[in-house]
Design an enzyme around this catalytic site. Structure first.
Site, PDB file in Angstrom:
ATOM      1  N   LYS A 114      16.486  48.658  62.159  1.00  0.00           N
ATOM      2  CA  LYS A 114      17.498  48.670  63.222  1.00  0.00           C
ATOM      3  C   LYS A 114      18.660  47.752  62.832  1.00  0.00           C
ATOM      4  O   LYS A 114      18.465  46.687  62.258  1.00  0.00           O
ATOM      5  CB  LYS A 114      16.887  48.220  64.548  1.00  0.00           C
ATOM      6  CG  LYS A 114      15.954  49.281  65.135  1.00  0.00           C
ATOM      7  CD  LYS A 114      15.448  48.911  66.494  1.00  0.00           C
ATOM      8  CE  LYS A 114      16.471  48.939  67.575  1.00  0.00           C
ATOM      9  NZ  LYS A 114      16.786  50.243  68.146  1.00  0.00           N
ATOM     10  N   SER A 115      19.849  48.171  63.204  1.00  0.00           N
ATOM     11  CA  SER A 115      21.053  47.421  62.833  1.00  0.00           C
ATOM     12  C   SER A 115      21.086  46.029  63.457  1.00  0.00           C
ATOM     13  O   SER A 115      21.655  45.107  62.879  1.00  0.00           O
ATOM     14  CB  SER A 115      22.312  48.204  63.194  1.00  0.00           C
ATOM     15  OG  SER A 115      22.410  48.376  64.589  1.00  0.00           O
ATOM     16  N   GLN A 140      13.540  52.512  63.179  1.00  0.00           N
ATOM     17  CA  GLN A 140      13.606  53.884  63.691  1.00  0.00           C
ATOM     18  C   GLN A 140      12.934  54.843  62.719  1.00  0.00           C
ATOM     19  O   GLN A 140      13.191  54.804  61.514  1.00  0.00           O
ATOM     20  CB  GLN A 140      15.044  54.326  63.912  1.00  0.00           C
ATOM     21  CG  GLN A 140      15.113  55.705  64.553  1.00  0.00           C
ATOM     22  CD  GLN A 140      16.528  56.123  64.873  1.00  0.00           C
ATOM     23  OE1 GLN A 140      17.265  56.534  63.994  1.00  0.00           O
ATOM     24  NE2 GLN A 140      16.885  56.008  66.144  1.00  0.00           N
ATOM     25  N   TYR A 200      18.738  43.853  63.636  1.00  0.00           N
ATOM     26  CA  TYR A 200      18.113  42.939  62.678  1.00  0.00           C
ATOM     27  C   TYR A 200      18.895  42.880  61.370  1.00  0.00           C
ATOM     28  O   TYR A 200      19.095  41.800  60.809  1.00  0.00           O
ATOM     29  CB  TYR A 200      16.658  43.337  62.420  1.00  0.00           C
ATOM     30  CG  TYR A 200      15.724  42.881  63.518  1.00  0.00           C
ATOM     31  CD1 TYR A 200      15.493  41.529  63.736  1.00  0.00           C
ATOM     32  CD2 TYR A 200      15.071  43.790  64.337  1.00  0.00           C
ATOM     33  CE1 TYR A 200      14.645  41.091  64.738  1.00  0.00           C
ATOM     34  CE2 TYR A 200      14.210  43.369  65.347  1.00  0.00           C
ATOM     35  CZ  TYR A 200      14.004  42.017  65.540  1.00  0.00           C
ATOM     36  OH  TYR A 200      13.163  41.589  66.533  1.00  0.00           O
ATOM     37  N   GLN A 225      -5.327  53.538  58.929  1.00  0.00           N
ATOM     38  CA  GLN A 225      -5.246  52.072  58.993  1.00  0.00           C
ATOM     39  C   GLN A 225      -4.939  51.591  60.408  1.00  0.00           C
ATOM     40  O   GLN A 225      -4.185  52.204  61.145  1.00  0.00           O
ATOM     41  CB  GLN A 225      -4.230  51.526  57.991  1.00  0.00           C
ATOM     42  CG  GLN A 225      -2.792  51.790  58.329  1.00  0.00           C
ATOM     43  CD  GLN A 225      -1.838  51.342  57.221  1.00  0.00           C
ATOM     44  OE1 GLN A 225      -2.241  51.065  56.097  1.00  0.00           O
ATOM     45  NE2 GLN A 225      -0.570  51.267  57.552  1.00  0.00           N
ATOM     46  N   TYR A 267      -1.321  64.111  52.422  1.00  0.00           N
ATOM     47  CA  TYR A 267      -1.900  62.771  52.286  1.00  0.00           C
ATOM     48  C   TYR A 267      -3.357  62.792  52.750  1.00  0.00           C
ATOM     49  O   TYR A 267      -4.229  62.197  52.124  1.00  0.00           O
ATOM     50  CB  TYR A 267      -1.085  61.774  53.099  1.00  0.00           C
ATOM     51  CG  TYR A 267      -1.431  60.332  52.826  1.00  0.00           C
ATOM     52  CD1 TYR A 267      -0.850  59.652  51.767  1.00  0.00           C
ATOM     53  CD2 TYR A 267      -2.325  59.642  53.626  1.00  0.00           C
ATOM     54  CE1 TYR A 267      -1.156  58.324  51.505  1.00  0.00           C
ATOM     55  CE2 TYR A 267      -2.641  58.316  53.376  1.00  0.00           C
ATOM     56  CZ  TYR A 267      -2.054  57.664  52.313  1.00  0.00           C
ATOM     57  OH  TYR A 267      -2.367  56.351  52.060  1.00  0.00           O
ATOM     58  N   LEU A 325       4.593  47.054  58.754  1.00  0.00           N
ATOM     59  CA  LEU A 325       6.018  46.746  58.625  1.00  0.00           C
ATOM     60  C   LEU A 325       6.194  45.500  57.765  1.00  0.00           C
ATOM     61  O   LEU A 325       5.407  44.557  57.873  1.00  0.00           O
ATOM     62  CB  LEU A 325       6.619  46.461  60.006  1.00  0.00           C
ATOM     63  CG  LEU A 325       6.445  47.523  61.082  1.00  0.00           C
ATOM     64  CD1 LEU A 325       6.694  46.928  62.464  1.00  0.00           C
ATOM     65  CD2 LEU A 325       7.387  48.683  60.816  1.00  0.00           C
ATOM     66  N   GLU A 326       7.227  45.497  56.946  1.00  0.00           N
ATOM     67  CA  GLU A 326       7.554  44.308  56.157  1.00  0.00           C
ATOM     68  C   GLU A 326       8.948  43.852  56.550  1.00  0.00           C
ATOM     69  O   GLU A 326       9.889  44.645  56.551  1.00  0.00           O
ATOM     70  CB  GLU A 326       7.497  44.619  54.658  1.00  0.00           C
ATOM     71  CG  GLU A 326       7.626  43.395  53.774  1.00  0.00           C
ATOM     72  CD  GLU A 326       9.012  43.217  53.193  1.00  0.00           C
ATOM     73  OE1 GLU A 326       9.390  42.055  52.948  1.00  0.00           O
ATOM     74  OE2 GLU A 326       9.728  44.207  53.004  1.00  0.00           O
ATOM     75  N   ARG A 339      22.003  43.167  60.794  1.00  0.00           N
ATOM     76  CA  ARG A 339      23.221  42.365  60.950  1.00  0.00           C
ATOM     77  C   ARG A 339      22.931  40.865  60.977  1.00  0.00           C
ATOM     78  O   ARG A 339      23.840  40.048  60.909  1.00  0.00           O
ATOM     79  CB  ARG A 339      23.960  42.778  62.220  1.00  0.00           C
ATOM     80  CG  ARG A 339      24.512  44.184  62.122  1.00  0.00           C
ATOM     81  CD  ARG A 339      24.985  44.693  63.469  1.00  0.00           C
ATOM     82  NE  ARG A 339      25.131  46.128  63.424  1.00  0.00           N
ATOM     83  CZ  ARG A 339      26.188  46.782  63.875  1.00  0.00           C
ATOM     84  NH1 ARG A 339      27.203  46.121  64.410  1.00  0.00           N
ATOM     85  NH2 ARG A 339      26.227  48.090  63.805  1.00  0.00           N
TER      86      ARG A 339
END
Length: 189
Positions: free
Chosen positions: A112-113, A157, A115, A181, A171, A137-138, A117
């Site tokens: 997301k922008s 997103q 974060y 997971q 997969y 998430l990283e 920014r």
């Protein structure tokens, strides 16, 4: 291959369980009318939330980062509504949402922008056809200052692309190592 709309995302989440829990609209305020970083269905994507489980990278053991031999000792586990990432470091988290990706769909995640920014980069690899699970998430803090991540608010997103032709091997067919997971998942080889 075409990007899928809000109508398709709602239909797949509500009828096929593609996203659980699912928010059919955009949430911008909490119950106390305080502003949030938005999450939920957008025009051509779905804004996911970060759960309150974090693994914050630390180099207290002077380790070498080796994806083939990754040690949990390099992290401090935190359960909180916020995560403070040290300067030039990173943290792992997971989505609140559990995903079940259809066989004809590839999902791509973008940060997301809000974060971006602030110098906080979100990285997630694509969600492949028939993959399911919580998304790990990283968050990379590219700044020389500590950075804050908010749990239970929007962080990235997901964009859904449907192919004109169904893949020969998914997969799920391959029995991928991250299939199903739950929680924050470290690298596996």
């Amino acid at each position: 291959m075409s990007i899928k709309s809000d109508k398709w995302i709602r239909r797949m989440a509500e009828n096929e369980g593609m996203i659980d829990p699912f928010e059919p609209g955009q949430v911008r305020y909490n119950a106390d009318e305080q502003r949030l970083i938005s999450y939920g269905t957008s025009s051509y994507g779905y804004d996911v939330r970060c759960a309150d489980e974090f693994k914050i990278f630390t180099n207290v053991h002077s380790a070498i980062v080796d994806p083939k031999n990754f040690s949990d000792d390099s992290f401090v586990d935190v359960k909180s509504d916020v995560c403070i990432i040290p300067p030039n470091s990173f943290a792992l988290a997971r989505t609140v949402e559990y995903f079940r990706i259809p066989r004809s769909v590839l999902t791509v995640c973008l940060g997301k922008s809000t974060y971006a920014r602030c110098g906080i980069i979100v990285n997630v690899t694509p969600l492949e056809p028939e993959w399911e699970g919580h998304v790990t998430l990283e968050f990379s803090n590219t700044t020389p200052l500590p950075a804050k991540i908010y749990a239970n608010e929007g962080v990235a997103q997901m964009l859904f692309f449907e192919s004109d032709e169904v893949c020969e091997t998914s997969y799920g067919d391959r029995g991928g190592k991250y299939q199903g997971q739950r929680g924050v998942t470290l690298p596996r080889t």
